[in-house]
Design a protein around this motif. Structure first.
Motif, mmCIF file in Angstrom:
data_model
loop_
_atom_site.group_PDB
_atom_site.id
_atom_site.type_symbol
_atom_site.label_atom_id
_atom_site.label_comp_id
_atom_site.label_asym_id
_atom_site.label_seq_id
_atom_site.Cartn_x
_atom_site.Cartn_y
_atom_site.Cartn_z
ATOM 1 N N VAL A 124 0.830 -1.191 0.000
ATOM 2 C CA VAL A 124 0.000 0.000 0.000
ATOM 3 C C VAL A 124 0.874 1.255 0.000
ATOM 4 N N PHE A 125 2.056 1.147 0.582
ATOM 5 C CA PHE A 125 2.904 2.333 0.680
ATOM 6 C C PHE A 125 3.297 2.902 -0.681
ATOM 7 N N PRO A 126 3.781 2.064 -1.606
ATOM 8 C CA PRO A 126 4.047 2.623 -2.935
ATOM 9 C C PRO A 126 2.808 3.290 -3.529
ATOM 10 N N ALA A 127 1.644 2.654 -3.333
ATOM 11 C CA ALA A 127 0.418 3.204 -3.903
ATOM 12 C C ALA A 127 0.124 4.588 -3.344
ATOM 13 N N VAL A 128 0.198 4.733 -2.034
ATOM 14 C CA VAL A 128 -0.168 6.025 -1.459
ATOM 15 C C VAL A 128 0.905 7.074 -1.705
ATOM 16 N N ILE A 129 2.165 6.646 -1.795
ATOM 17 C CA ILE A 129 3.210 7.628 -2.078
ATOM 18 C C ILE A 129 3.054 8.146 -3.500
ATOM 19 N N LEU A 130 2.700 7.233 -4.411
ATOM 20 C CA LEU A 130 2.478 7.655 -5.788
ATOM 21 C C LEU A 130 1.305 8.615 -5.871
ATOM 22 N N GLY A 131 0.223 8.285 -5.165
ATOM 23 C CA GLY A 131 -0.970 9.120 -5.255
ATOM 24 C C GLY A 131 -0.873 10.383 -4.412
ATOM 25 N N GLY A 132 0.002 10.379 -3.438
ATOM 26 C CA GLY A 132 0.031 11.496 -2.483
ATOM 27 C C GLY A 132 -0.600 11.016 -1.192
ATOM 28 N N LEU A 133 0.140 11.173 -0.077
ATOM 29 C CA LEU A 133 -0.283 10.550 1.178
ATOM 30 C C LEU A 133 -1.679 10.952 1.629
ATOM 31 N N ASP A 134 -2.092 12.171 1.309
ATOM 32 C CA ASP A 134 -3.353 12.639 1.882
ATOM 33 C C ASP A 134 -4.439 12.825 0.829
ATOM 34 N N SER A 135 -4.363 12.048 -0.249
ATOM 35 C CA SER A 135 -5.365 12.219 -1.293
ATOM 36 C C SER A 135 -6.120 10.916 -1.525
ATOM 37 N N ILE A 136 -7.443 10.975 -1.407
ATOM 38 C CA ILE A 136 -8.239 9.758 -1.586
ATOM 39 C C ILE A 136 -8.262 9.352 -3.059
ATOM 40 N N VAL A 137 -8.433 10.336 -3.932
ATOM 41 C CA VAL A 137 -8.363 10.041 -5.368
ATOM 42 C C VAL A 137 -6.991 9.431 -5.689
ATOM 43 N N GLY A 138 -5.959 10.033 -5.085
ATOM 44 C CA GLY A 138 -4.596 9.555 -5.315
ATOM 45 C C GLY A 138 -4.429 8.109 -4.894
ATOM 46 N N ALA A 139 -5.055 7.740 -3.765
ATOM 47 C CA ALA A 139 -4.933 6.360 -3.296
ATOM 48 C C ALA A 139 -5.516 5.396 -4.322
ATOM 49 N N ILE A 140 -6.671 5.765 -4.882
ATOM 50 C CA ILE A 140 -7.329 4.867 -5.835
ATOM 51 C C ILE A 140 -6.501 4.749 -7.114
ATOM 52 N N ILE A 141 -6.098 5.889 -7.645
ATOM 53 C CA ILE A 141 -5.295 5.848 -8.879
ATOM 54 C C ILE A 141 -3.946 5.190 -8.612
ATOM 55 N N GLY A 142 -3.331 5.538 -7.478
ATOM 56 C CA GLY A 142 -2.036 4.948 -7.129
ATOM 57 C C GLY A 142 -2.127 3.439 -7.007
ATOM 58 N N GLY A 143 -3.165 2.959 -6.343
ATOM 59 C CA GLY A 143 -3.334 1.521 -6.173
ATOM 60 C C GLY A 143 -3.425 0.803 -7.504
ATOM 61 N N LEU A 144 -4.280 1.343 -8.397
ATOM 62 C CA LEU A 144 -4.436 0.718 -9.718
ATOM 63 C C LEU A 144 -3.115 0.733 -10.480
ATOM 64 N N THR A 145 -2.432 1.892 -10.435
ATOM 65 C CA THR A 145 -1.175 2.013 -11.188
ATOM 66 C C THR A 145 -0.134 1.018 -10.681
ATOM 67 N N ILE A 146 -0.018 0.934 -9.354
ATOM 68 C CA ILE A 146 0.996 0.035 -8.804
ATOM 69 C C ILE A 146 0.663 -1.410 -9.154
ATOM 70 N N GLY A 147 -0.624 -1.748 -9.087
ATOM 71 C CA GLY A 147 -1.021 -3.109 -9.459
ATOM 72 C C GLY A 147 -0.608 -3.446 -10.880
ATOM 73 N N ILE A 148 -0.902 -2.534 -11.798
ATOM 74 C CA ILE A 148 -0.554 -2.785 -13.203
ATOM 75 C C ILE A 148 0.958 -2.811 -13.391
ATOM 76 N N LEU A 149 1.631 -1.828 -12.777
ATOM 77 C CA LEU A 149 3.091 -1.729 -12.941
ATOM 78 C C LEU A 149 3.802 -2.979 -12.447
ATOM 79 N N GLU A 150 3.401 -3.448 -11.269
ATOM 80 C CA GLU A 150 4.130 -4.594 -10.701
ATOM 81 C C GLU A 150 3.904 -5.831 -11.553
ATOM 82 N N ASN A 151 2.697 -5.959 -12.104
ATOM 83 C CA ASN A 151 2.428 -7.110 -12.945
ATOM 84 C C ASN A 151 3.227 -7.044 -14.249
ATOM 85 N N LEU A 152 3.286 -5.848 -14.822
ATOM 86 C CA LEU A 152 4.051 -5.692 -16.065
ATOM 87 C C LEU A 152 5.532 -5.954 -15.831
#
Lengths: 355, 298
Positions: free
Chosen positions: B228-256
């Motif tokens: 979760v940490f990479p996800a929230v750091i990517l999205g910005g620690l205090d942003s809910i939108v960021g958490a959602i986008i960050g989570g999706l991005t990290i999921g795709i990135l790690e799989n790729l």
């Protein structure tokens, strides 16, 4: 014994030993550790059911690392969740240089410290722009990345099988028994403690403490945040790297399983339970954390009469107790054992007229 | 489609599903950080506990999945409340290091309790969602993946609506913006703290159940929480939108990265890739995509 502070000069205030008695006790302790301890250790080991000499060596090794983390977290205010991995870097460096490179031990150990300092400083770079929270996360990432390298860089680290390491010798003196190694560790512990204590009295140390207390004010006063934060990271990693090197040659095998996130957490627990920002804290905390599992064995053995399979879950129980100890200390004794020690000493100083 | 493109799309789709669960857990994490300024290192253990509780209810008490799901959520609420009341509330106003460390201690305790109860063997959920693979023009997607994605999106929508319109949600946003001001407006900050921890425990528990359905569960599921940490750091620690986008991005990135780089690094790239991304983000854009940039001038 003085009953208050009667300093008339700054030099008095800065002294390491404020009174003659402290000095005498310190020498007594050192003489005990050098001369008497080896004789006491063996018979007592039978009594306690574990090797006291081995415990003392482990405590010594981890004290050096804990001093390093204390400098970073306790005195500079930068939290690190990567010191377990940094210790691993030191262990592997010394092991590889010694075994594969054929370096002498007196060179490979400092080299372990220097390489670790370099690695630590790389991961410390984000600390220059970020506050403690982010740094905790950055160092956690370091833990995972370094751990991955240890597992998968098979040609260098031997992969998950690990590396076998020999006991070294220094200038022809073979450190082949626990007792001989004990003296090496003891000397290094004394040296590292003295260095830390003295560092804090210098300009560098004061700058670090200023950064911890309020980094904005420190910057206004002209403290170069970039320089001192990175320096703290470097010295701290050097300490923990040396500790890793000592561990490698003592344990005779290094593998990635020794240097997991769990070790990083244990290091943090050591300095927090001991007392952040006290030199004594690293020592007390390490003694506590290394002895805790051994002390846990006693109630476990008693309980094993009732629950025969308790030994199977001993590892888990140990973790549970570790976690609980950390939480309880933070809630009820946030300043750690060192602060308690000072309170007790202050009480006796004025006894029987404490008020 | 060409085989190369097919492989790529397959990786992206799988990553998207895993990423949606990351997003859900990251949501809980950001919520706690926003409302209480606590970095919660025990998020992964909430995931773990949720998954095991649900599994136990289904297997041991033979309760159907729907009810088990609800019971797990109730349990998570209780867990969140207990954790907040017993460990975090005594530490209000303490330094950051102390609070971080207490959540680490908490993580250790929760993890060892789970081990004591359920052991370390991998356990498999009884098939709840159909496992049949569906074939979209060559891209094979198991049906359980679609359910997971659907559930994750559903929960994210529920919480988005909750924050936007409900009374408690608005109070939470107010507390996040300014604690003192919201207190003087009659909002009980303590209650908000408690609610934040409850919601975080619930979304993590749901995440645990979803991911357990795909991979089965064992103790290493707790490491999931650390992703979760990479996800929230990517999205910005205090942003809910960021958490959602960050989570999706990290999921795709790690799989790729896992799909294409494993052969060069001897496997397991998936486990470490998110953390490499994390360090890179911290070096170039420390406050993430949507995080509030803190400006300090001397």
């Amino acid at each position: 014994m003085p009953t208050g502070l009667f300093y008339t000069k700054y030099q008095d205030d800065e002294k390491i030993f404020h009174t003659l008695w402290v000095k005498i006790w310190m020498w007594a302790l050192l003489i005990f550790l050098f001369v008497c301890f080896p004789f006491v250790a063996y018979p007592l080991s039978g009594f306690f059911g574990f090797s006291l000499q081995h415990m003392a060596n482990m405590i010594g090794i981890f004290i050096i690392g804990a001093h390093g983390l204390n400098l970073l977290t306790g005195f500079t205010g930068q939290i690190s969740l990567g010191h377990g991995a940094f210790m691993g870097v030191g262990a592997y460096t010394s092991a590889i240089l010694f075994m594969k490179g054929g370096w002498p031990f007196w060179l490979s150990l400092p080299a372990a410290g220097l390489v670790t300092a370099g690695v630590g400083m790389i991961f410390g770079v984000p600390s220059l722009r970020l506050r403690g929270l982010y740094l905790a996360i950055a160092t956690m990432a370091a833990q995972f990345i370094i751990g991955y390298a240890m597992r998968n860089w098979t040609s260098l680290t031997g992969g998950s099988a690990g590396l076998n390491v020999d006991r070294p010798s220094i200038f022809g003196f073979a450190l082949d028994t626990d007792l001989r190694y004990y003296y090496l560790i003891l000397i290094l512990v004394i040296f590292s403690t003295l260095f830390l204590k003295n560092l804090l009295r210098t300009k560098t140390g004061r700058a670090m403490v200023a950064i911890r207390d309020r980094y904005l004010s420190a910057e206004i006063m002209g403290v170069n945040l970039f320089k001192y934060r990175l320096l703290a990271f470097g010295i701290s990693s050097f300490y923990v790297g040396v500790s890793g090197g000592l561990f490698a040659h003592y344990n005779l095998v290094v593998s990635d399983e020794h240097f997991t996130m769990w070790l990083s957490i244990q290091y943090l627990a050591m300095v927090i339970i001991g007392g952040l920002g006290h030199v004594l804290g690293g020592i007390f905390g390490t003694i506590f954390m290394v002895l805790l599992p051994e002390l846990l064995r006693i109630p476990t053995e008693i309980l094993s009469n009732i629950y025969p399979n308790i030994f199977a879950i001993f590892g888990t129980l140990r973790e549970l107790v570790f976690g609980l100890v950390i939480i309880l200390f933070l809630i009820f004794e946030p300043d750690g054992l060192a602060a308690r020690w000072h309170t007790i000493r202050a009480y006796w100083k004025l006894w029987p007229f404490s008020y | 489609m060409s085989p190369g493109l097919l492989h790529f799309t397959q990786l992206v789709v799988t990553g998207l599903v895993i990423g949606s669960v990351y997003s859900l857990v990251a949501l809980g994490f950001v919520l706690i950080y926003k409302a209480t300024s606590v970095i919660n290192f025990a998020q992964g253990e909430f995931v773990l506990v949720g998954a095991y509780i649900c599994l136990d209810i289904i297997v041991r008490f033979q309760i159907p999945f729907g009810w088990a799901f609800l019971l797990t959520m109730v349990f998570s609420v209780v867990l969140g409340l207990l954790v907040e009341r017993l460990t975090l509330r005594p530490l209000i106003g303490e330094p950051v290091i102390t609070v971080i460390m207490v959540t680490i201690g908490l993580a250790t305790v929760l993890k060892s309790i789970v081990t004591l109860f359920w052991g370390t063997q991998i356990k498999v959920f009884p098939p709840i969602f159909p496992q049949d693979p569906l074939n979209f023009q060559g891209i094979v997607v198991s049906e359980v993946y679609l359910w997971t994605l659907g559930f994750a999106l559903l929960f994210m929508t529920i919480f988005a609506v909750f924050f936007k319109y409900s009374r408690a949600g608005i109070a939470m946003r107010a507390t996040a913006a300014d604690q003192q001001a919201s207190q003087s407006m009659g909002i009980s900050v303590k209650r908000i703290f408690a609610i934040s921890w409850c919601i975080a425990a619930v979304v993590s528990g749901v995440g645990g159940i979803l991911i357990g359905n795909i991979n089965g569960i064992n103790i290493t599921l707790a490491d999931f929480g650390l992703k979760v940490f990479p996800a929230v750091i990517l999205g910005g620690l205090d942003s809910i939108v960021g958490a959602i986008i960050g989570g999706l991005t990290i999921g795709i990135l790690e799989n790729l990265m896992g799909g294409y780089l494993d052969m060069y690094f001897g496997g397991g790239v998936k486990e470490v890739a998110p953390f490499v991304v994390l360090v890179v983000i911290l070096m170039i854009k420390p406050y993430g995509l949507f995080g509030t940039v803190e400006i300090e001038r001397v």
